[in-house]
Design a protein around this motif. Structure first.
Motif, short mmCIF file in Angstrom:
data_model
loop_
_atom_site.label_atom_id
_atom_site.label_comp_id
_atom_site.label_asym_id
_atom_site.label_seq_id
_atom_site.Cartn_x
_atom_site.Cartn_y
_atom_site.Cartn_z
N ASN A 243 73.57 91.77 55.81
CA ASN A 243 73.52 90.38 55.24
C ASN A 243 72.53 90.29 53.96
N THR A 244 72.78 89.03 53.40
CA THR A 244 71.91 88.98 52.18
C THR A 244 71.46 87.61 52.09
N LEU A 245 70.67 87.20 51.52
CA LEU A 245 70.28 85.87 51.04
C LEU A 245 69.63 85.91 49.71
N PHE B 129 59.31 86.53 50.75
CA PHE B 129 58.89 85.40 51.92
C PHE B 129 60.24 85.10 52.43
N ILE B 130 60.42 85.20 53.74
CA ILE B 130 61.61 85.18 54.45
C ILE B 130 61.41 84.02 55.88
N ARG C 191 66.50 82.41 58.91
CA ARG C 191 67.53 83.03 58.12
C ARG C 191 68.18 84.22 58.87
N TYR C 192 69.52 84.24 59.00
CA TYR C 192 70.37 85.48 59.53
C TYR C 192 69.58 86.73 58.98
N THR C 193 69.41 86.73 57.74
CA THR C 193 69.01 88.11 56.96
C THR C 193 67.67 88.48 57.65
N LEU D 58 75.45 82.08 48.05
CA LEU D 58 74.82 82.95 49.08
C LEU D 58 73.69 82.34 49.44
N GLY D 59 73.05 81.58 48.73
CA GLY D 59 71.79 80.98 49.27
C GLY D 59 71.84 79.72 49.96
N SER D 60 73.03 79.07 49.95
CA SER D 60 73.29 77.92 50.71
C SER D 60 74.29 78.00 51.88
N HIS D 61 74.75 79.27 52.24
CA HIS D 61 75.80 79.60 53.37
C HIS D 61 74.91 80.74 53.97
N SER D 62 75.13 80.69 55.33
CA SER D 62 74.79 81.74 56.23
C SER D 62 75.87 82.81 56.55
N GLY D 63 75.48 83.95 56.49
CA GLY D 63 76.35 85.02 57.15
C GLY D 63 76.71 85.03 58.42
N ARG D 64 75.83 83.91 59.09
CA ARG D 64 76.08 83.78 60.61
C ARG D 64 77.50 83.09 60.84
N LYS E 21 80.39 85.73 53.86
CA LYS E 21 79.99 85.17 52.40
C LYS E 21 79.97 86.06 51.58
C1 LIG Z 1 67.44 79.48 44.50
C2 LIG Z 1 67.39 79.69 46.04
C3 LIG Z 1 66.05 80.47 46.26
C4 LIG Z 1 65.92 80.99 47.58
N1 LIG Z 1 64.77 81.43 48.01
C5 LIG Z 1 64.43 81.79 49.47
C6 LIG Z 1 63.34 82.51 49.76
O1 LIG Z 1 62.74 83.18 48.92
N2 LIG Z 1 62.97 82.80 50.95
C7 LIG Z 1 63.97 82.47 52.14
O2 LIG Z 1 63.90 82.70 53.23
N3 LIG Z 1 65.10 81.60 51.67
C8 LIG Z 1 65.29 81.25 50.31
N4 LIG Z 1 66.34 80.51 50.01
C9 LIG Z 1 67.40 80.07 50.99
C10 LIG Z 1 68.37 81.29 51.53
O3 LIG Z 1 68.97 81.76 50.73
C11 LIG Z 1 69.54 80.38 52.27
O4 LIG Z 1 68.91 79.57 53.54
C12 LIG Z 1 70.74 81.42 52.83
O5 LIG Z 1 71.73 80.55 53.16
C13 LIG Z 1 70.11 81.98 54.11
O6 LIG Z 1 71.29 82.93 54.36
P1 LIG Z 1 71.40 83.89 55.89
O7 LIG Z 1 71.15 82.88 57.02
O8 LIG Z 1 72.85 84.33 55.50
O9 LIG Z 1 70.33 84.74 55.89
C14 LIG Z 1 66.75 80.32 48.66
C15 LIG Z 1 67.72 79.63 48.53
C16 LIG Z 1 68.13 79.47 47.10
C17 LIG Z 1 69.63 78.62 46.55
#
Ligand SMILES: Cc1cc2nc3c(=O)[nH]c(=O)nc-3n(C[C@H](O)[C@H](O)[C@H](O)COP(=O)(O)O)c2cc1C
Length: 171
Positions: A35-37, A56-57, A61-63, A89-95, A99
């Motif tokens: 998975n990726t974010l 910083f996570i 997050r699924y990741t 990829l930063g606004s949708h979850s791999g859950r 994506k």
């Molecule tokens: C520009 C941008 C920057 C982001 N930076 C972070 C970050 O540094 N750490 C984090 O936990 N989430 C960050 N996010 C949010 C995750 O990318 C987002 O919640 C993502 O959908 C998580 O996917 P996942 O549930 O598949 O892991 C960011 C989102 C965007 C659009």
């Protein structure tokens, strides 16, 4: 095709490449999945006299589950025309969906750690250390901006990774 490079030959501006152009943080393997974010918080530098990357996570997050489970993660940097994919990829979850496939990206392994064929630069990291943000030490205005409503108590986990491989796409 990627070529492995030395950190002395690595020339990016982290303020621009991480903070403004964004990166993908990726973890997993062939058996458990990947998975990726998208991330725009992070850094590059040194810890314990080792080349290091800092991310910083949020635990929600699924990741996060993949990073926790694995010893390594990667940071992938993309050409500018991929930014809308990073936005997705930063606004949708791999859950909820595949994506990565939906964005037409292809996982490629770098020393056993997943990154992306479409990236122009990959940093492979081995986890060295982590710690959790503590609400009481975060400035009130940042609590208000980043840790209120549904994000209350979803404090980021800081990871320091040793940089074990740098890969640049061959021209
Ligand atoms: C520009 C941008 C920057 C982001 N930076 C972070 C970050 O540094 N750490 C984090 O936990 N989430 C960050 N996010 C949010 C995750 O990318 C987002 O919640 C993502 O959908 C998580 O996917 P996942 O549930 O598949 O892991 C960011 C989102 C965007 C659009």
């Amino acid at each position: 095709m990627f070529e492995k490079i030395e950190s002395k030959d690595f020339l990016i501006n982290p303020f621009q490449s991480i903070g403004r152009d964004w990166m993908l943080v990726t973890a997993g393997d062939e058996t458990g999945g990947v998975n990726t974010l998208t991330a725009c918080w992070g850094g590059l530098g040194d810890l314990w006299h080792k080349d290091a990357a800092f991310i910083f996570i949020r635990p929600s997050r699924y990741t996060y589950e993949f990073i926790e489970k694995m010893d390594t993660f990667s940071l992938s940097f993309f050409p500018g025309d991929c930014k809308s994919k990073l936005g997705y990829l930063g606004s949708h979850s791999g859950r909820d969906e595949d994506k990565i496939g939906k964005m037409g990206l292809h996982v490629e392994y770098f020393d056993g750690t997943p990154g992306f064929e479409e990236a122009e630069l990959i940093i492979v990291c081995r986890k060295m250390y982590h710690l959790d943000f503590v609400g009481g030490r975060i400035p009130a205005n940042e609590i208000e901006r980043f840790y209120s409503n549904e994000d209350e108590n979803d404090f980021h986990r800081f990871y320091a990774g040793e940089v074990t491989g740098l890969y640049r796409k061959k021209q």
